[in-house]
Design a protein around this motif. Sequence first.
Motif, short mmCIF file in Angstrom:
data_model
loop_
_atom_site.label_atom_id
_atom_site.label_comp_id
_atom_site.label_asym_id
_atom_site.label_seq_id
_atom_site.Cartn_x
_atom_site.Cartn_y
_atom_site.Cartn_z
N HIS A 223 0.82 -1.21 0.00
CA HIS A 223 0.00 0.00 0.00
C HIS A 223 0.85 1.26 0.00
O HIS A 223 0.43 2.29 -0.50
N ILE A 224 2.07 1.20 0.52
CA ILE A 224 2.95 2.37 0.48
C ILE A 224 3.59 2.48 -0.90
O ILE A 224 3.77 3.56 -1.43
N ARG A 225 3.90 1.34 -1.52
CA ARG A 225 4.48 1.38 -2.86
C ARG A 225 3.50 1.96 -3.87
O ARG A 225 3.89 2.69 -4.78
N LYS A 226 2.21 1.64 -3.73
CA LYS A 226 1.22 2.12 -4.68
C LYS A 226 0.96 3.61 -4.52
O LYS A 226 0.91 4.35 -5.49
N SER A 227 0.76 4.05 -3.29
CA SER A 227 0.37 5.44 -3.06
C SER A 227 1.56 6.38 -3.04
O SER A 227 1.46 7.52 -3.46
N TRP B 63 7.88 11.81 1.48
CA TRP B 63 9.34 11.70 1.63
C TRP B 63 9.96 10.95 0.47
O TRP B 63 11.16 11.00 0.27
N MET B 64 9.15 10.25 -0.35
CA MET B 64 9.69 9.56 -1.51
C MET B 64 9.77 10.47 -2.72
O MET B 64 10.49 10.20 -3.66
N MET B 65 9.03 11.57 -2.71
CA MET B 65 9.01 12.48 -3.85
C MET B 65 10.21 13.41 -3.82
O MET B 65 10.83 13.63 -2.78
N SER B 66 10.52 13.99 -4.96
CA SER B 66 11.62 14.95 -5.02
C SER B 66 11.18 16.24 -4.38
O SER B 66 9.99 16.53 -4.27
#
Length: 138
Positions: free
Chosen positions: A95-99, A103-106
């Motif tokens: 569910h974290i990989r999909k959404s 903090w994962m974005m640039s």
Amino acid sequence: MVTSRDSGARPQGRPGGRFGGRGRFQQRRKVCAFCADKNIIIDYKDTARLSRYISERAKIDPRRRSGTCARHQRALSEAIKQARIIALLPFVPEHIRKSGTSWMMSPSAPKAAEAAPEAKTENAAPVVAATTENPATA
């Protein structure tokens, strides 16, 4: 009047005895599945078996939950880590990989999201028109 110290009826310590309670539920000791069946081999390529020992948050289950012995728990954790490295098992829950998370974005991604959609289409239109023109037909 007779007290428990005098009669020795109940040992001192936690009330309810060893399994803590009034006999409603007696907890069974978990047996290591790998010790019980000697034919099972812990292999990093066997993702179906390894995924049983991973929680829904993609964490390795502890011994107290999985019931494995210390020796096989070490082998399990090594196999899970190897499978993660070669992308057979996930590091992160699905569910974290999909959404995705912020903090994962640039760092520039939130600023682009704040811009008006009209400004994006105005800037993108001339670029798209210039790239779609064919110099041979003009």
